[in-house]
Design a protein around this motif. Structure first.
Motif, PDB file in Angstrom:
ATOM      1  N   LEU A  61       0.825  -1.210   0.000  1.00 49.55           N
ATOM      2  CA  LEU A  61       0.000   0.000   0.000  1.00 49.55           C
ATOM      3  C   LEU A  61       0.863   1.265   0.000  1.00 49.55           C
ATOM      4  O   LEU A  61       1.984   1.254   0.492  1.00 49.55           O
ATOM      5  N   GLY A  62       0.303   2.309  -0.572  1.00 54.21           N
ATOM      6  CA  GLY A  62       1.009   3.577  -0.621  1.00 54.21           C
ATOM      7  C   GLY A  62       0.404   4.478  -1.680  1.00 54.21           C
ATOM      8  O   GLY A  62      -0.573   4.114  -2.342  1.00 54.21           O
ATOM      9  N   GLU A  63       1.016   5.659  -1.809  1.00 48.47           N
ATOM     10  CA  GLU A  63       0.514   6.618  -2.786  1.00 48.47           C
ATOM     11  C   GLU A  63       0.997   6.232  -4.186  1.00 48.47           C
ATOM     12  O   GLU A  63       2.197   6.007  -4.373  1.00 48.47           O
ATOM     13  N   ASN A 109      -0.503   3.432 -11.351  1.00 47.83           N
ATOM     14  CA  ASN A 109       0.717   4.109 -11.809  1.00 47.83           C
ATOM     15  C   ASN A 109       1.975   3.277 -11.574  1.00 47.83           C
ATOM     16  O   ASN A 109       3.027   3.565 -12.129  1.00 47.83           O
ATOM     17  N   GLY A 110       1.880   2.277 -10.692  1.00 49.69           N
ATOM     18  CA  GLY A 110       3.048   1.433 -10.438  1.00 49.69           C
ATOM     19  C   GLY A 110       4.139   2.088  -9.606  1.00 49.69           C
ATOM     20  O   GLY A 110       5.291   1.669  -9.626  1.00 49.69           O
ATOM     21  N   GLY A 111       3.777   3.117  -8.859  1.00 51.31           N
ATOM     22  CA  GLY A 111       4.759   3.798  -8.010  1.00 51.31           C
ATOM     23  C   GLY A 111       5.505   4.866  -8.781  1.00 51.31           C
ATOM     24  O   GLY A 111       5.683   4.757  -9.992  1.00 51.31           O
ATOM     25  N   ASP A 153       5.274  -1.598 -10.636  1.00 51.28           N
ATOM     26  CA  ASP A 153       4.699  -1.551 -11.984  1.00 51.28           C
ATOM     27  C   ASP A 153       4.028  -2.879 -12.346  1.00 51.28           C
ATOM     28  O   ASP A 153       4.655  -3.936 -12.290  1.00 51.28           O
ATOM     29  N   GLY A 154       2.752  -2.807 -12.688  1.00 51.94           N
ATOM     30  CA  GLY A 154       2.038  -4.002 -13.152  1.00 51.94           C
ATOM     31  C   GLY A 154       1.534  -4.914 -12.046  1.00 51.94           C
ATOM     32  O   GLY A 154       0.803  -5.869 -12.312  1.00 51.94           O
ATOM     33  N   ARG A 181      -4.924  -5.929  -2.997  1.00 47.61           N
ATOM     34  CA  ARG A 181      -3.607  -6.343  -2.500  1.00 47.61           C
ATOM     35  C   ARG A 181      -2.514  -5.358  -2.876  1.00 47.61           C
ATOM     36  O   ARG A 181      -1.432  -5.369  -2.280  1.00 47.61           O
ATOM     37  N   VAL A 182      -2.770  -4.551  -3.887  1.00 46.32           N
ATOM     38  CA  VAL A 182      -1.841  -3.475  -4.257  1.00 46.32           C
ATOM     39  C   VAL A 182      -2.678  -2.203  -4.228  1.00 46.32           C
ATOM     40  O   VAL A 182      -3.397  -1.891  -5.160  1.00 46.32           O
TER      41      VAL A 182
END
Lengths: 326, 357
Positions: free
Chosen positions: A27-29, A34-36, A42-43, A52-53
């Motif tokens: 988890l996160g912004e 966008n994949g970070g 990514d993906g 889960r992501v």
């Protein structure tokens, strides 16, 4: 075997563990679609789903605090904070809760989580994007602080961090994210935490570093060998708890030690290593322990950051001084 | 209507004189549940006074009193199911004891011993949070895990009015709304955050309306009315469990006590205001209601106090009889496996103990 950059190795470690353990949640912004911001995820949302992501609101404290609640329920959250400069709103959660939960409940509630943040200078980033403040976290009881310096160690150490039953602050040296590829076997094998890695054997001087500075340290060691100085290079990797035995063992053979880190000098991790060498390795030392570090200044903006960063020449000069000390 | 005026109704069942203003909720039909609510409030009051006395005599550390807040915990605790999880703040005795936290565990904690956070019952409930509003964040993560596992459960987290000024409170209610998490934020609005009154805390007319800014339900309830609190929190929990609809429940009360035993509220609070607040307090009205509608007698009331006294005395005995932790016990719970560094420091500590006792 696959060839990966450090960044790809991080992603592959995620992919492996998301596939192997349904309790793992990222988890996160901007980690989802966008994949970070660095593409470390990514993906992954496409493969493992939005539960889960997880794209979170822009709120570092609750991202970490939420992960603490998840971990208490037996999930294994991996938090991405976009830059180390944005970790500070979450420091209350990290220090007051994540680091203490096992102790204060006498093991009833635990906090198996990873807090990832890219750190360090050298990529010409905006203000607040280039600092190295690992010592803040290394000082706090109850936290592990882990810093990889190569694709293979990023893969193996991140897997170890995710599987560790306690909170790990996992700091990624973004300057070397895409700096070169390395063959890594994608077999889910973790590397040991709490252990240094000896990257180069030598008999004359021990160079101790971690993160992106390993690059300059190894370069310096190569140049030093051309002038007849045979340097041993140690990657600390787990900053806290510190594997001082490996460093003591090396210094007992070389008698000299130069510590290289990008963070400001005073009260840093280098100071702790030097203190432990003074405490337990004093009889081995043939010269004072030297530190090649960033300065005790605010990190300059990118146009001048090279002046701040410890480069190869500064390392070589320090080693020469150490070698000449009688 | 101005933009700042939300006109949120305050849900009330019992008026200050103990008269029911609307029909009793079905779930509280019959005498037993009502007496349970009253008993929890009396037990909390008796325990609280005993704890303060223990502190005054040096047998307990700093302790935050619950006087005036009993109805909130009584209602919240009864509304929760065993499978729900409580993430409390530090003024929550009435809720905690209904969750199965032992009175002696509460004393052990405020007596300076971590084992008071290793609850015998309710393994998933968090210990009280001392840093303000930080616990709201943990509640969202627990709620996330419940939803992730498709469980029909919910989380209740509690905090005071001061906590609603903090970023962690806003971040938590916001993420709960954005992610549709099964969590209820119960705010004990007792009007004082140590010495700072609500008027200096916020220009918002209610705390409940803060919910609207993040798109979740905001409800106000008379926090001196255990029946109303029970009903409102029960409904909020049903919405949380069944529909993943989070909410803020603002419970209006008054802190009849000092902030903690280390505080002296007479430095900043008007005696007249306190006297007025005492007339609205939760135990008096509940007793009057039981007397007028449920044949509660003075004899029964006295017997209840005697019973609570004896329960509290037993807890104090158990607290005082708790054997000390082993020396150096504090080394043992830092990590799942002790690190080499900690093993070394522990050895140093024991060598020191051996030399000097």
């Amino acid at each position: 075997m696959a060839e990966w950059t450090l960044l790809e190795a991080v992603k592959q470690a995620f992919a492996w563990e998301l596939g192997a353990d349904e309790n793992v949640v990222v988890l996160g912004e901007d980690v989802g679609v966008n994949g970070g911001v660095f593409r470390a995820t990514d993906g992954l949302q496409e493969t493992f789903g939005a539960e889960r992501v997880v794209d979170t609101p822009l709120a570092e404290s609750v991202i970490v605090g939420m992960a603490i609640g998840m971990a208490a329920q037996g999930l294994k959250p991996i938090v991405e904070l976009q830059f180390m400069g944005f970790i500070y709103p979450a420091v209350d959660q990290i220090i007051n809760h994540a680091a203490r939960l096992r102790n204060r409940t006498r093991g009833r509630i635990t906090c198996p989580m990873v807090i990832r943040a890219p750190f360090g200078g050298g990529i010409h980033a905006p203000e607040h994007h280039s600092e190295s403040t690992e010592a803040l976290f290394a000082h706090m009881p109850g936290l592990r602080v882990v810093i990889p310096s190569s694709p293979a160690r990023a893969y193996g150490l991140l897997l170890a961090a995710i599987r560790d039953p306690d909170p790990v602050v996992f700091l990624e040296p973004k300057r070397v994210y895409r700096l070169g590829k390395q063959e890594v076997e994608d077999n889910g094998a973790a590397l040991p935490l709490d252990s240094c890695f000896v990257l180069r054997d030598g008999i004359d001087v021990t160079l101790v570093s971690w993160g992106a500075s390993i690059k300059e340290t190894l370069e310096a060691a190569g140049k030093l060998s051309q002038i007849g100085v045979d340097a041993e290079v140690i990657d600390v990797a787990t900053i806290s708890p510190l594997d001082i035995e490996t460093i003591l063992d090396s210094v007992s053979r070389t008698g000299r030690c130069v510590i290289v880190h990008e963070a400001a000098r005073s009260f840093g991790v280098g100071a702790e290593i030097a203190a432990q060498l003074a405490g337990e390795g004093i009889t081995s030392l043939l010269a004072p322990v030297k530190r090649v570090t960033g300065f005790d200044t605010v990190m300059p903006l990118y146009r001048y950051e090279d002046q701040y960063m410890p480069g190869v020449n500064r390392i070589i000069d320090a080693v020469k001084e150490s070698m000449e000390y009688r | 209507m101005q933009g700042t005026d939300f006109n949120i109704e305050t849900v009330e069942f019992l008026d200050p004189s103990g008269k029911l203003k609307r029909p009793l909720p079905d779930a509280l039909g019959g005498r037993d549940k009502l007496i349970h609510l009253y008993r929890i409030m009396v037990l909390t009051r008796v325990f609280d006074r005993a704890a303060i006395n223990l502190q005054r005599t040096g047998a307990l550390g700093t302790y935050p009193s619950n006087e005036g807040q009993e109805a909130i915990g009584a209602g919240v605790g009864l509304a929760m199911q065993d499978t729900d999880v409580l993430v409390p703040y530090y003024r929550d005795v009435a809720t905690q004891i209904q969750r199965g936290t032992l009175l002696e565990e509460i004393l052990v904690y405020w007596g300076g011993d971590e084992r008071g956070m290793c609850f015998s019952n309710q393994a998933e409930d968090f210990p009280v949070s001392v840093p303000i509003a930080t616990q709201c964040c943990h509640a969202t993560g627990i709620a996330y895990a419940m939803k992730y596992r498709r469980q029909n459960r919910a989380v209740v987290t509690t905090c005071g009015d001061g906590a609603t000024s903090k970023g962690d409170f806003y971040e938590s209610i916001n993420i709960a709304g954005a992610m549709k998490l099964p969590v209820v934020f119960v705010v004990n609005n007792n009007r004082w955050a140590i010495s700072v009154p609500l008027e200096k805390q916020t220009a918002a007319k209610t705390i409940a309306q803060k919910a609207f800014a993040v798109g979740i339900d905001g409800i106000r309830v008379d926090g001196n009315d255990a029946i109303a609190v029970y009903q409102v929190v029960s409904e909020a929990l049903e919405h949380a469990r069944g529909q993943h609809r989070p909410s803020i429940v603002e419970a209006l009360s008054y802190r009849l006590c000092d902030h903690t035993t280390a505080d002296d509220a007479s430095r900043y609070r008007d005696q007249k205001e306190l006297d007025q607040a005492r007339e609205l307090e939760p135990l008096i009205r509940f007793k009057a209601y039981l007397q007028s509608e449920h044949q509660w007698s003075e004899t029964e009331d006295e017997a209840l106090y005697v019973d609570c006294d004896s329960q509290v005395k037993k807890a104090i005995d158990a607290y005082k009889a708790t054997p000390d932790q082993q020396p150096g016990e504090f080394f043992n719970y830092m990590f799942a496996k002790p690190t080499a560094n900690l093993e070394k420091q522990k050895k140093e500590y024991f060598a020191e103990v051996k030399r000097h006792g």
